[in-house]
Enzyme design. Sequence first.
Site, PDB file in Angstrom:
ATOM      1  N   CYS A 102       0.896  -1.055   0.088  1.00 49.49           N
ATOM      2  CA  CYS A 102       0.162  -0.006   0.080  1.00 49.49           C
ATOM      3  C   CYS A 102       0.987   1.327   0.021  1.00 49.49           C
ATOM      4  O   CYS A 102       1.692   1.641  -0.926  1.00 49.49           O
ATOM      5  CB  CYS A 102      -1.229  -0.087   1.104  1.00 49.49           C
ATOM      6  SG  CYS A 102      -2.493   1.024   0.812  1.00 49.49           S
ATOM      7  N   HIS A 127      -3.756  -5.285   0.547  1.00 51.89           N
ATOM      8  CA  HIS A 127      -3.208  -5.586   1.605  1.00 51.89           C
ATOM      9  C   HIS A 127      -3.068  -7.131   1.975  1.00 51.89           C
ATOM     10  O   HIS A 127      -4.063  -7.590   2.282  1.00 51.89           O
ATOM     11  CB  HIS A 127      -3.880  -4.895   2.768  1.00 51.89           C
ATOM     12  CG  HIS A 127      -3.551  -3.414   3.044  1.00 51.89           C
ATOM     13  ND1 HIS A 127      -2.536  -3.005   3.772  1.00 51.89           N
ATOM     14  CD2 HIS A 127      -4.345  -2.452   2.243  1.00 51.89           C
ATOM     15  CE1 HIS A 127      -2.689  -1.654   3.822  1.00 51.89           C
ATOM     16  NE2 HIS A 127      -3.699  -1.105   2.926  1.00 51.89           N
ATOM     17  N   GLU A 182      -1.598  -8.915   3.901  1.00 49.87           N
ATOM     18  CA  GLU A 182      -1.152  -9.144   5.072  1.00 49.87           C
ATOM     19  C   GLU A 182      -2.844  -9.775   6.091  1.00 49.87           C
ATOM     20  O   GLU A 182      -2.871 -10.650   6.844  1.00 49.87           O
ATOM     21  CB  GLU A 182      -0.730  -8.043   6.192  1.00 49.87           C
ATOM     22  CG  GLU A 182      -1.643  -7.019   6.322  1.00 49.87           C
ATOM     23  CD  GLU A 182      -1.576  -5.933   5.369  1.00 49.87           C
ATOM     24  OE1 GLU A 182      -1.014  -6.021   4.138  1.00 49.87           O
ATOM     25  OE2 GLU A 182      -2.014  -4.720   5.793  1.00 49.87           O
TER      26      GLU A 182
END
Length: 539
Positions: free
Chosen positions: A382, A507, A509
């Site tokens: 990001c 993202h 994660e």
Amino acid sequence: MKYVAVTGGVISGLGKGITASSIARIFKARGVAVTPLKIDPYLNVDAGTMNPYQHGEVFVLDDGTEVDLDLGNYERFLGESLAGNHNITTGKVYRSVIEKERRGDYLGNTVQIIPHITGEVKRMIREVGETSGAEVTVIEVGGTVGDIESMPFLEALRELRQEVGKREDMAFVHTTLVPVVGAVGEAKTKPTQHSVRELRSLGIDPDMIVARSTLPISTEIKQKISLFCGIRQENVISVPDMACIYDLPVHLENEGVGDRLMQILNLPPRPADLTNWKAFTERYHQASGEVRIGVVGKYAELKDSYLSHSEAFHHTQGHLGVNVKVVWFDAEDLVKSTPLADQLDRVDAILIPGGYGRRGIDGKMLAIRKARESGTPLLGVCLGFQLAAVEFARNVLGLADANSTEFDPGTKNPVVDLLREQGRVKDLGGTQHLGSEKVVLTEGTLVSRIYGRKDIRERHRHRYEINREYLPKFEEKGLHVSGVAPDGRVEAFEMPTHPFFIGVQYHPEFLSRPEAPHPLYVGLVKAAMERRGGGTPAP
Ligand code: GLN
């Protein structure tokens, strides 16, 4: 529909969220359809505007809801994606009640905390259970019993237990602290006794006590808690500090929590299958060798701000069987201290996470430059991805004033610019591009090889994007687009001349799970292992 409510006493930070997640996981291990629900007793409608300093990371769900990081734990422990209605905040409840009041739904009645706020809480809880088709809903109540903020929620849960009909349709698990004090290390039960009394004074009789302590508590202490708190001894569960949060489901299972809860809820006993989970934790603990990943962040003091990244590295450790050590770098300090910046040369890979605002961007770009020039594997996420574009524009394309308009609205070279979508500006939470969306990967790229497929879905949280006018220049100098969104937004790029230089607008994660680590993290760690084997061992 059955419910398990998990409350907390004595102090916050006892790992109530991990306990509730693990309870949900051991139901799932028995084939019980389970769904989690997190209650946050704050007035924010969602976590989108909350400062990670105060609150830890903001987690984003598929539907774009910005939630408390505990929801991330539920997704990771259950290996499932959740929707925004699995998070209830005081703000959400009040907003809904006030909207109903304005519509005249209450027919002129005085609108009150009891029954209207509590009624709305119960409605929201039931709705989550019903829409997800779960047999058991695990409800975690944020905060500590006794807090003013959580009172209406505890009252709602008390009422819910009364309404579900049979007592066995709802269980209460209370998490407390058993401190170990004095030179001889005596375990103290008094805080637990007080906390249980407090809960009873609210009309809630707990069925199980999860006693948190640094070390396992003795049978004698269990007996004492059982006697003084009026809880059956087999329902007093010792949870000492764990080396790894993912050990907790197995620990709870070994302590008999699953069987006990099934019995309390009057569900027929079923064997638990935690085979894959155990394989993951065993590989995690038996990991050999080490790679060091430098994470350059702004909130480096508070690792909770980057919780999902750390977890993704834990998942990777359990997958690859190599110790993944995260070394935290404060981006602001990096530009002030050369010795610190030099330490970046000794990590095996670098991750630049997301973020907002100007502070720390120079340090992040310094780290990106080092990675680009030295061949250190880099993953920019990001803001990390956007800054990689800015760094590339400045130092490879020679556009010295290149910037994101987030940091320099008047820049002559806006390589990162506001999202071009129209009509999204509603309120502060609404101006962002949020949630899960399809990304099409470019065939033949490293990113597509890492995923092993062309179409992926990833979660987003951003307001700016790569300015597509600069793409020809980027391509010409060796920064290649590796993925795009259906609306043409650049979602991923890479440098084919570099072993692993990848940036992603989304993202990753948020989608990494213990039993299914995210491919980009696995890819980054593998690249780090290769680099390490290639002769640049860390000291
Ligand atoms: N601040 C950048 C944006 O709004 C990046 C956001 C992020 O990293 N989550 O686009």
